[in-house]
Design a protein around this motif. Sequence first.
Motif, PDB file in Angstrom:
ATOM      1  N   TRP A 101       4.473   3.254  15.910  1.00 10.71           N
ATOM      2  CA  TRP A 101       4.640   4.700  15.967  1.00 10.71           C
ATOM      3  C   TRP A 101       3.436   5.467  15.429  1.00 10.71           C
ATOM      4  O   TRP A 101       3.512   6.668  15.191  1.00 10.71           O
ATOM      5  CB  TRP A 101       5.884   5.097  15.174  1.00 10.71           C
ATOM      6  CG  TRP A 101       7.133   4.479  15.725  1.00 10.71           C
ATOM      7  CD1 TRP A 101       7.714   3.318  15.320  1.00 10.71           C
ATOM      8  CD2 TRP A 101       7.904   4.976  16.808  1.00 10.71           C
ATOM      9  NE1 TRP A 101       8.833   3.048  16.084  1.00 10.71           N
ATOM     10  CE2 TRP A 101       8.970   4.058  17.011  1.00 10.71           C
ATOM     11  CE3 TRP A 101       7.819   6.085  17.643  1.00 10.71           C
ATOM     12  CZ2 TRP A 101       9.936   4.224  18.002  1.00 10.71           C
ATOM     13  CZ3 TRP A 101       8.776   6.259  18.618  1.00 10.71           C
ATOM     14  CH2 TRP A 101       9.814   5.333  18.792  1.00 10.71           C
ATOM     15  N   ASP A 105       3.310   9.502  15.268  1.00  9.28           N
ATOM     16  CA  ASP A 105       3.355  10.130  13.947  1.00  9.28           C
ATOM     17  C   ASP A 105       2.134  10.992  13.689  1.00  9.28           C
ATOM     18  O   ASP A 105       2.220  12.040  13.028  1.00  9.28           O
ATOM     19  CB  ASP A 105       3.483   9.058  12.858  1.00  9.28           C
ATOM     20  CG  ASP A 105       4.847   8.366  12.888  1.00  9.28           C
ATOM     21  OD1 ASP A 105       5.776   8.939  13.507  1.00  9.28           O
ATOM     22  OD2 ASP A 105       4.976   7.267  12.324  1.00  9.28           O
ATOM     23  N   THR A 121       2.837  14.139  15.519  1.00  8.76           N
ATOM     24  CA  THR A 121       3.892  14.861  14.805  1.00  8.76           C
ATOM     25  C   THR A 121       3.315  15.609  13.609  1.00  8.76           C
ATOM     26  O   THR A 121       3.686  16.758  13.333  1.00  8.76           O
ATOM     27  CB  THR A 121       4.983  13.887  14.318  1.00  8.76           C
ATOM     28  OG1 THR A 121       5.589  13.256  15.450  1.00  8.76           O
ATOM     29  CG2 THR A 121       6.057  14.630  13.523  1.00  8.76           C
ATOM     30  N   ASP A 129      10.546  15.622  13.883  1.00 10.65           N
ATOM     31  CA  ASP A 129      10.215  14.241  14.244  1.00 10.65           C
ATOM     32  C   ASP A 129      10.134  14.094  15.763  1.00 10.65           C
ATOM     33  O   ASP A 129      11.153  14.140  16.457  1.00 10.65           O
ATOM     34  CB  ASP A 129      11.284  13.290  13.682  1.00 10.65           C
ATOM     35  CG  ASP A 129      10.883  11.826  13.856  1.00 10.65           C
ATOM     36  OD1 ASP A 129       9.818  11.577  14.465  1.00 10.65           O
ATOM     37  OD2 ASP A 129      11.632  10.962  13.386  1.00 10.65           O
ATOM     38  N   ARG A 155       9.721  11.641  17.448  1.00  7.06           N
ATOM     39  CA  ARG A 155      10.344  10.430  17.981  1.00  7.06           C
ATOM     40  C   ARG A 155      11.608  10.791  18.773  1.00  7.06           C
ATOM     41  O   ARG A 155      12.091   9.992  19.580  1.00  7.06           O
ATOM     42  CB  ARG A 155      10.709   9.467  16.846  1.00  7.06           C
ATOM     43  CG  ARG A 155       9.503   8.937  16.070  1.00  7.06           C
ATOM     44  CD  ARG A 155       9.916   7.877  15.078  1.00  7.06           C
ATOM     45  NE  ARG A 155       8.796   7.469  14.222  1.00  7.06           N
ATOM     46  CZ  ARG A 155       8.815   6.405  13.423  1.00  7.06           C
ATOM     47  NH1 ARG A 155       9.910   5.643  13.367  1.00  7.06           N
ATOM     48  NH2 ARG A 155       7.780   6.111  12.678  1.00  7.06           N
ATOM     49  N   ASN A 156      12.126  11.994  18.514  1.00  4.27           N
ATOM     50  CA  ASN A 156      13.327  12.470  19.222  1.00  4.27           C
ATOM     51  C   ASN A 156      12.981  13.432  20.362  1.00  4.27           C
ATOM     52  O   ASN A 156      13.864  14.114  20.890  1.00  4.27           O
ATOM     53  CB  ASN A 156      14.271  13.165  18.235  1.00  4.27           C
ATOM     54  CG  ASN A 156      14.791  12.203  17.184  1.00  4.27           C
ATOM     55  OD1 ASN A 156      15.173  11.072  17.497  1.00  4.27           O
ATOM     56  ND2 ASN A 156      14.804  12.647  15.925  1.00  4.27           N
TER      57      ASN A 156
END
Length: 281
Positions: A132, A136, A139, A147, A149-150
Motif C-alpha cells: 500500500w 498511502d 493519501t 483513507d 484504500r476505500n
Amino acid sequence: MKNLFKVLLLALVVVLAIVNVRSVMSPIKFEEMRAKRDSAVINRLIDIKNAEVEYYRANGKYTNSFETLIDFVKTQKIYTVKKAFELNDRQLEKVVEIEKNRKKVRELTLSADDADRIFLELLKEAEKKNDWKVIDEITALNVAGGDLRNFRRDTTWVALIDTLYHSADFPVDSLPYIPYGNGEKFTLLTDSISKAGGGYTQLFEARADFDQYLKGINDQEYDNFILGVKKKVTQVRREPILNEKGEPTYDENDEEVVKIIPCRRVGSVKEANNNAGNWEW
C-alpha cells in the motif's frame, strides 16, 4: 323628493366605488392568473428540454416527435456513478506523475475521470500485492485525511424518468400538452445549421403561443399585456402572412409581411442558443 335624491346619490357613490375597486383589482387579478399559467408552461417547456437533451446524448440528434420522446423517457436507462472519496489537486498531480513514469512520457494531461480510473488500477495492484506504499503516499497529500484504500466508483443503471424527473410516477404522457391550453399541444421542431468549421449543429425548439393559454382570463387585460410583450423581440415569433396561393406577401418596400405572435419558447431552430428559454433573456 329630497330623501330620494339622497338615496340615488348614495347608490351612485356605491356603484362608482365598486367600479373603481374593479378597475384596480382587474389588472392585479389578471397578473396573478397570468403568472400562474406562465409558470406552469415554462416548467413544462423545461421538462421537454430536459428530455430532448437526454435524447440527443443517446442519439446524436433531437426529435420533433412527442411520441418518440415519450417512449424514450419511459424506456431509456442511464448510468450514474456513486463516488466514495475525491482526489484533490495535489493527489491528481501525483497520479499524473505516476502515469507519466509508467508510459515514459514527458507531458500528459488527464481528466478527473481518467485520474479516477488510473487510481482504481493502482488500488487494484496494491490489493493484489498487499503493498500500500503508493496508495498511502497519495493519501498523505490530503491534509484533511481520508483513507483512499476505500476509494470507490460504482456504476449503476437507473431508469431515465427517475433521474430526469425524480419520480417514476411523473406524468410523462402530459409532456405534449400546454397547461391551461384546453388540450392544445406544444409545437416541437428540429433542424440543423452548418458550422463554420464544417459539419452541422443540431437544433430543437418547443413553443406555445400566449393566446393558447392566457386567452379567456380577461380580454381587455390580455390585450394590454400583449401590447407590452410585442415590444420584446425575444418573446415573439414572426409568421409570414400568405396570400391565397399560400405564398408569402410583401409590402411596397418589398419586405415580407409578417404577423408578430408572442410566445413562450425553449431552444431555437433558427440559431444555436444553448437551448435557452426566451423567458431567460
